[in-house]
Scaffold this active site. Sequence first.
Site, PDB file in Angstrom:
ATOM      1  N   TYR A  47     -43.502 -18.250  -4.279  1.00 10.89           N
ATOM      2  CA  TYR A  47     -44.587 -18.862  -3.506  1.00 10.89           C
ATOM      3  C   TYR A  47     -45.418 -17.817  -2.770  1.00 10.89           C
ATOM      4  O   TYR A  47     -45.001 -16.682  -2.581  1.00 10.89           O
ATOM      5  CB  TYR A  47     -44.027 -19.857  -2.484  1.00 10.89           C
ATOM      6  CG  TYR A  47     -43.270 -19.183  -1.366  1.00 10.89           C
ATOM      7  CD1 TYR A  47     -43.920 -18.808  -0.196  1.00 10.89           C
ATOM      8  CD2 TYR A  47     -41.924 -18.880  -1.497  1.00 10.89           C
ATOM      9  CE1 TYR A  47     -43.238 -18.153   0.822  1.00 10.89           C
ATOM     10  CE2 TYR A  47     -41.236 -18.233  -0.489  1.00 10.89           C
ATOM     11  CZ  TYR A  47     -41.899 -17.876   0.665  1.00 10.89           C
ATOM     12  OH  TYR A  47     -41.233 -17.210   1.666  1.00 10.89           O
TER      13      TYR A  47
ATOM     14  N   PHE B  73     -49.713 -15.391   5.195  1.00 10.76           N
ATOM     15  CA  PHE B  73     -48.732 -15.274   6.266  1.00 10.76           C
ATOM     16  C   PHE B  73     -47.294 -15.229   5.735  1.00 10.76           C
ATOM     17  O   PHE B  73     -46.378 -14.866   6.461  1.00 10.76           O
ATOM     18  CB  PHE B  73     -48.880 -16.397   7.301  1.00 10.76           C
ATOM     19  CG  PHE B  73     -48.419 -17.734   6.820  1.00 10.76           C
ATOM     20  CD1 PHE B  73     -47.111 -18.148   7.012  1.00 10.76           C
ATOM     21  CD2 PHE B  73     -49.294 -18.571   6.149  1.00 10.76           C
ATOM     22  CE1 PHE B  73     -46.682 -19.377   6.560  1.00 10.76           C
ATOM     23  CE2 PHE B  73     -48.871 -19.799   5.700  1.00 10.76           C
ATOM     24  CZ  PHE B  73     -47.556 -20.203   5.901  1.00 10.76           C
ATOM     25  N   ASP B  74     -47.109 -15.571   4.451  1.00  9.08           N
ATOM     26  CA  ASP B  74     -45.754 -15.544   3.895  1.00  9.08           C
ATOM     27  C   ASP B  74     -45.842 -15.529   2.372  1.00  9.08           C
ATOM     28  O   ASP B  74     -46.725 -16.163   1.790  1.00  9.08           O
ATOM     29  CB  ASP B  74     -44.970 -16.763   4.354  1.00  9.08           C
ATOM     30  CG  ASP B  74     -43.466 -16.618   4.138  1.00  9.08           C
ATOM     31  OD1 ASP B  74     -43.002 -15.510   3.796  1.00  9.08           O
ATOM     32  OD2 ASP B  74     -42.752 -17.619   4.306  1.00  9.08           O
TER      33      ASP B  74
ATOM     34  N   ILE C 289     -40.425 -26.808   5.614  1.00  6.46           N
ATOM     35  CA  ILE C 289     -41.332 -27.756   6.273  1.00  6.46           C
ATOM     36  C   ILE C 289     -41.477 -29.032   5.435  1.00  6.46           C
ATOM     37  O   ILE C 289     -41.373 -29.015   4.206  1.00  6.46           O
ATOM     38  CB  ILE C 289     -42.722 -27.122   6.560  1.00  6.46           C
ATOM     39  CG1 ILE C 289     -43.392 -26.618   5.286  1.00  6.46           C
ATOM     40  CG2 ILE C 289     -42.608 -26.037   7.616  1.00  6.46           C
ATOM     41  CD1 ILE C 289     -44.808 -26.113   5.484  1.00  6.46           C
TER      42      ILE C 289
ATOM     43  N   TYR D  78     -45.884 -26.678  10.853  1.00  7.51           N
ATOM     44  CA  TYR D  78     -45.231 -26.188  12.064  1.00  7.51           C
ATOM     45  C   TYR D  78     -45.787 -26.813  13.338  1.00  7.51           C
ATOM     46  O   TYR D  78     -45.354 -26.470  14.437  1.00  7.51           O
ATOM     47  CB  TYR D  78     -45.325 -24.658  12.139  1.00  7.51           C
ATOM     48  CG  TYR D  78     -44.609 -23.981  10.997  1.00  7.51           C
ATOM     49  CD1 TYR D  78     -43.219 -23.947  10.949  1.00  7.51           C
ATOM     50  CD2 TYR D  78     -45.318 -23.404   9.956  1.00  7.51           C
ATOM     51  CE1 TYR D  78     -42.553 -23.351   9.890  1.00  7.51           C
ATOM     52  CE2 TYR D  78     -44.661 -22.799   8.889  1.00  7.51           C
ATOM     53  CZ  TYR D  78     -43.277 -22.778   8.870  1.00  7.51           C
ATOM     54  OH  TYR D  78     -42.626 -22.183   7.822  1.00  7.51           O
TER      55      TYR D  78
ATOM     56  N   PHE E 142     -50.341 -23.371   0.240  1.00  7.97           N
ATOM     57  CA  PHE E 142     -49.302 -22.698  -0.536  1.00  7.97           C
ATOM     58  C   PHE E 142     -49.582 -22.839  -2.012  1.00  7.97           C
ATOM     59  O   PHE E 142     -50.067 -23.885  -2.464  1.00  7.97           O
ATOM     60  CB  PHE E 142     -47.917 -23.323  -0.281  1.00  7.97           C
ATOM     61  CG  PHE E 142     -47.324 -22.966   1.039  1.00  7.97           C
ATOM     62  CD1 PHE E 142     -46.601 -21.792   1.199  1.00  7.97           C
ATOM     63  CD2 PHE E 142     -47.480 -23.792   2.130  1.00  7.97           C
ATOM     64  CE1 PHE E 142     -46.039 -21.462   2.423  1.00  7.97           C
ATOM     65  CE2 PHE E 142     -46.924 -23.479   3.354  1.00  7.97           C
ATOM     66  CZ  PHE E 142     -46.202 -22.312   3.503  1.00  7.97           C
TER      67      PHE E 142
END
Length: 157
Positions: free
Chosen positions: A71, A85-86, A105, A131, A148
């Site tokens: 991902y 961010f990820d 999440i 979040y 995502f």
Amino acid sequence: VQPNNYSTFYDDQRQNWSIMFESEKAAMDFSKQVCIAKCNSSPALDSVLCQDLVLGEGQGVEMGDSLEIAYMGWLFQNHGLGQVFDSNLNKDKLLRLKLGSGKVIKGWEEGMMGMKKGGRRYLIIPPAWAYGAQGVAGRVPPDSTLVFEVEIKRVSV
């Protein structure tokens, strides 16, 4: 999204359209932009927006299935993709999770339902499904909408 670089959609008069793209990348980029446009035209995003990029093969995943996922996640800023961010794309390890276990999440679990092995999907997740007001210190500001791109590499029941 259809095989062989086709995308099919309905317009506001419920007329069916198909477009053939010159490459899989062009078809995926178009599908991502459609998803972003849906998000931007929504007065208030209150559920997860999902857009298949690659359909995958086999059974659709269900609650309780164990998945291994690649991902990348972006902040949704200024009506489009903001900073990453990820991601686990440049890592040796895939993310392992059991759907329905609550380890990720809520928007991920909702957005990945029905995906198939080898499938790729674009998810736009509103803050309430991500979040929320707390965010993640140093990475995700409070009340952030997230984007995502997820790909299911392995499924085990």
